[in-house]
Design a protein around this motif. Structure first.
Motif, mmCIF file in Angstrom:
data_model
loop_
_atom_site.group_PDB
_atom_site.id
_atom_site.type_symbol
_atom_site.label_atom_id
_atom_site.label_comp_id
_atom_site.label_asym_id
_atom_site.label_seq_id
_atom_site.Cartn_x
_atom_site.Cartn_y
_atom_site.Cartn_z
ATOM 1 N N MET A 232 0.835 -1.201 0.000
ATOM 2 C CA MET A 232 0.000 0.000 0.000
ATOM 3 C C MET A 232 0.867 1.248 0.000
ATOM 4 S SD MET A 232 -3.235 -0.812 2.495
ATOM 5 C CE MET A 232 -4.493 -1.979 1.988
ATOM 6 N N SER A 233 0.282 2.339 -0.490
ATOM 7 C CA SER A 233 1.003 3.601 -0.578
ATOM 8 C C SER A 233 0.006 4.737 -0.730
ATOM 9 C CB SER A 233 1.960 3.584 -1.776
ATOM 10 O OG SER A 233 2.573 4.841 -1.955
ATOM 11 N N ALA A 234 0.409 5.929 -0.307
ATOM 12 C CA ALA A 234 -0.403 7.133 -0.520
ATOM 13 C C ALA A 234 -0.108 7.787 -1.861
ATOM 14 C CB ALA A 234 -0.152 8.129 0.615
ATOM 15 N N SER A 235 0.785 7.216 -2.644
ATOM 16 C CA SER A 235 1.307 7.935 -3.813
ATOM 17 C C SER A 235 0.252 8.226 -4.861
ATOM 18 C CB SER A 235 2.473 7.169 -4.433
ATOM 19 O OG SER A 235 2.051 5.925 -4.956
ATOM 20 N N LYS A 236 -0.599 7.253 -5.205
ATOM 21 C CA LYS A 236 -1.576 7.482 -6.268
ATOM 22 C C LYS A 236 -2.683 8.431 -5.820
ATOM 23 C CE LYS A 236 -0.162 5.121 -9.852
ATOM 24 N NZ LYS A 236 1.256 5.144 -9.491
ATOM 25 N N ALA A 237 -3.222 8.220 -4.634
ATOM 26 C CA ALA A 237 -4.391 8.988 -4.204
ATOM 27 C C ALA A 237 -4.070 10.442 -3.898
ATOM 28 C CB ALA A 237 -5.025 8.326 -2.983
ATOM 29 N N TRP A 238 -2.822 10.732 -3.544
ATOM 30 C CA TRP A 238 -2.462 12.106 -3.184
ATOM 31 C C TRP A 238 -1.418 12.707 -4.121
ATOM 32 C CZ3 TRP A 238 -4.047 8.710 0.624
ATOM 33 C CH2 TRP A 238 -5.078 9.161 1.463
ATOM 34 N N HIS A 239 -1.209 12.116 -5.296
ATOM 35 C CA HIS A 239 -0.293 12.677 -6.286
ATOM 36 C C HIS A 239 1.119 12.836 -5.706
ATOM 37 C CE1 HIS A 239 1.145 14.844 -9.730
ATOM 38 N NE2 HIS A 239 1.240 15.997 -9.115
ATOM 39 N N LEU A 240 1.669 11.714 -5.222
ATOM 40 C CA LEU A 240 2.979 11.745 -4.573
ATOM 41 C C LEU A 240 3.962 10.771 -5.206
ATOM 42 C CD1 LEU A 240 1.749 11.813 -0.846
ATOM 43 C CD2 LEU A 240 2.427 13.767 -2.269
ATOM 44 N N ALA A 241 3.780 10.472 -6.501
ATOM 45 C CA ALA A 241 4.648 9.479 -7.136
ATOM 46 C C ALA A 241 6.120 9.869 -7.073
ATOM 47 C CB ALA A 241 4.220 9.267 -8.589
ATOM 48 N N GLY A 242 6.403 11.166 -7.103
ATOM 49 C CA GLY A 242 7.794 11.617 -7.051
ATOM 50 C C GLY A 242 8.384 11.621 -5.655
ATOM 51 N N LEU A 243 7.581 11.279 -4.664
ATOM 52 C CA LEU A 243 8.039 11.181 -3.269
ATOM 53 C C LEU A 243 7.859 9.731 -2.843
ATOM 54 C CD1 LEU A 243 6.403 14.485 -2.091
ATOM 55 C CD2 LEU A 243 8.854 14.012 -1.976
ATOM 56 N N LYS A 244 8.775 8.896 -3.285
ATOM 57 C CA LYS A 244 8.592 7.450 -3.207
ATOM 58 C C LYS A 244 8.598 6.928 -1.772
ATOM 59 C CE LYS A 244 10.255 5.893 -7.716
ATOM 60 N NZ LYS A 244 9.113 5.030 -8.026
ATOM 61 N N ALA A 245 7.600 6.101 -1.482
ATOM 62 C CA ALA A 245 7.525 5.370 -0.214
ATOM 63 C C ALA A 245 6.310 4.454 -0.287
ATOM 64 C CB ALA A 245 7.401 6.316 0.984
ATOM 65 N N ALA A 246 6.407 3.305 0.339
ATOM 66 C CA ALA A 246 5.279 2.372 0.381
ATOM 67 C C ALA A 246 5.453 1.472 1.597
ATOM 68 C CB ALA A 246 5.194 1.545 -0.902
ATOM 69 N N LEU A 247 4.396 0.743 1.900
ATOM 70 C CA LEU A 247 4.414 -0.183 3.030
ATOM 71 C C LEU A 247 4.056 -1.587 2.554
ATOM 72 C CD1 LEU A 247 2.619 1.782 5.870
ATOM 73 C CD2 LEU A 247 4.904 0.792 6.035
ATOM 74 N N ALA A 248 4.840 -2.551 3.002
ATOM 75 C CA ALA A 248 4.461 -3.950 2.866
ATOM 76 C C ALA A 248 3.766 -4.359 4.152
ATOM 77 C CB ALA A 248 5.695 -4.817 2.629
ATOM 78 N N VAL A 249 2.589 -4.963 4.026
ATOM 79 C CA VAL A 249 1.807 -5.395 5.175
ATOM 80 C C VAL A 249 1.643 -6.908 5.081
ATOM 81 C CG1 VAL A 249 -0.331 -5.095 6.475
ATOM 82 C CG2 VAL A 249 0.575 -3.193 5.104
ATOM 83 N N ALA A 250 2.012 -7.592 6.123
ATOM 84 C CA ALA A 250 1.910 -9.050 6.137
ATOM 85 C C ALA A 250 0.687 -9.490 6.913
ATOM 86 C CB ALA A 250 3.163 -9.665 6.768
ATOM 87 N N GLY A 251 0.011 -10.527 6.421
ATOM 88 C CA GLY A 251 -1.026 -11.166 7.202
ATOM 89 C C GLY A 251 -0.413 -11.861 8.413
ATOM 90 N N PRO A 252 -1.215 -12.202 9.406
ATOM 91 C CA PRO A 252 -0.672 -12.803 10.633
ATOM 92 C C PRO A 252 0.168 -14.049 10.394
ATOM 93 C CG PRO A 252 -2.977 -12.190 10.930
ATOM 94 C CD PRO A 252 -2.675 -11.988 9.479
#
Length: 388
Positions: A232-252
């Motif tokens: 998941m990432s905020a990049s698409k919804a808030w127009h932040l593609a040039g400010l790279k960051a994302a999260l990997a979320v693991a199931g239990p």
């Protein structure tokens, strides 16, 4: 273009947008209307601007640390999706969603193993998987651009033949069709994946971009998805593609796998990117709602414009994303109508060919712009057809 302070999609003129130096605005000559790559024609949300400005003023431009991004995503997920599955201890910072996808696939597959995808789907899925020495197997979408359980089962059976490991790369919401998978569809996917021992990695980058009347269901929230991963990432919804960051979320049940993620992977995203994404998730909800309202208006506008000016183009309003998937096969333009509309109409769209099976004869259009730009784009496309 009329300025509208309540709609971020109507706050920047074409002259202002053409001052940008990013890919959307500098790849093609100035006479081309760019509705191709997934950038939004909006100013950055004020909470994000403020967070970045404050960080620059403080000289807070060092290395990232902490779980603030995960905590912000957790709060957003609880409020928007009624989901409590973003547990900081089961997350990892990754450079961006696609590089995160690669790292998750490395955790659960080996060289030569298969990764199943459901085309037509985001073109980078193919080269990223192949570059890491995995095989792509297709399980094409079915009627209405929905997941096809029969195609999935056939691909899963082939993927694990001979006792090999395999993964399924889920696109949710689906790019380019805008399909938002239902809880029932995702639960059926999880049941099939568990039956065949296929690990699911979900690209959920468009998760915040779901249109009114439709509900986004996080894959990790459905029964049977405890061993999966989400990016998941905020990049698409808030127009932040040039400010790279994302999260990997693991199931239990995938926590131990995530613990094997190499330490150096989290060195990719920058501190300012994480600051921006965290601010967007925590304080950018009101701004996002105004964008979603504008996007809903645009998808309806496009439907009306096509009915009037390009009635042979088939278009189903997307449930999510800000992308429109246009079936141009009845126009007689061959496999790559995007090339025709660029050359004859000076409108840049994404060719459907790269999306895999089901993509030929289609184009992808970016709705994250002003109504005036969409109107002009359709006018140009129709005029190009009339000229032949």
């Amino acid at each position: 273009m009329p300025y509208d302070e309540k709609n971020p999609l109507r706050q920047l003129s074409l002259d202002e947008l053409r001052l940008r130096t990013s890919a959307k605005w500098r790849t093609y000559p100035p006479d081309v209307l760019p509705l191709w790559v997934a950038e939004m024609d909006v100013p950055v949300a004020e909470p994000v601007v403020r967070a970045l400005t404050d960080a620059i003023a403080l000289g807070d431009t060092g290395y990232p640390v902490g779980t603030g991004y995960a905590e912000a995503l957790d709060a957003f997920a609880r409020q928007r999706w009624d989901w409590d599955g973003v547990v900081a201890e089961r997350t990892a910072i990754v450079p961006d969603v696609m590089l995160g996808v690669v790292e998750m696939l490395k955790l659960v597959t080996g060289p030569g193993d298969a990764v199943v995808v459901s085309p037509p789907v985001y073109p980078p899925f193919f080269p990223f998987v192949e570059h890491m020495d995995r095989r792509v197997l297709e399980a094409p979408l079915g009627d209405g651009h929905r997941i096809d359980p029969a195609a999935l089962e056939a691909a899963f059976r082939q993927a694990v033949a001979g006792g090999r490991r395999a993964a399924y790369l889920l696109c949710s919401p689906h790019n380019p069709t805008g399909t938002v998978h239902t809880a029932e569809e995702l639960a059926a996917l999880a049941e099939l994946a568990n039956h065949y021992g296929v690990r699911v990695v979900a690209d959920e980058i468009h998760a915040p971009l779901v249109m009114p009347g439709t509900r986004f269901v996080p894959y990790l929230s459905v029964p049977g998805a405890r061993g999966a991963f989400s990016l998941m990432s905020a990049s698409k919804a808030w127009h932040l593609a040039g400010l790279k960051a994302a999260l990997a979320v693991a199931g239990p049940a995938a926590t131990d796998d995530l613990a094997r993620l190499p330490y150096e992977v989290s060195h990719g995203p920058g501190h300012l990117g994480i600051i921006a994404h965290t601010a967007a998730l925590r304080y950018g909800g009101e701004w996002l709602d105004t964008v979603l309202t504008g996007l809903d208006e645009n998808r309806r506008l496009l439907s009306d414009l096509l009915a009037r000016h390009l009635p042979d183009v088939r278009y189903e309003r997307p449930e999510g994303t800000y992308l429109a998937w246009l079936d141009c096969r009845a126009l007689g333009l061959g496999d790559d109508p995007a090339a025709f509309f660029l050359e004859r109409g000076r409108v840049a769209l994404i060719s459907g060919i790269g999306f895999g099976t089901g993509g030929a004869g289609h184009v992808r259009l970016n709705l994250a712009t002003s109504p005036e730009v969409i109107t002009e784009a359709v006018r140009r496309m129709a005029a190009a057809l009339e000229r032949g």
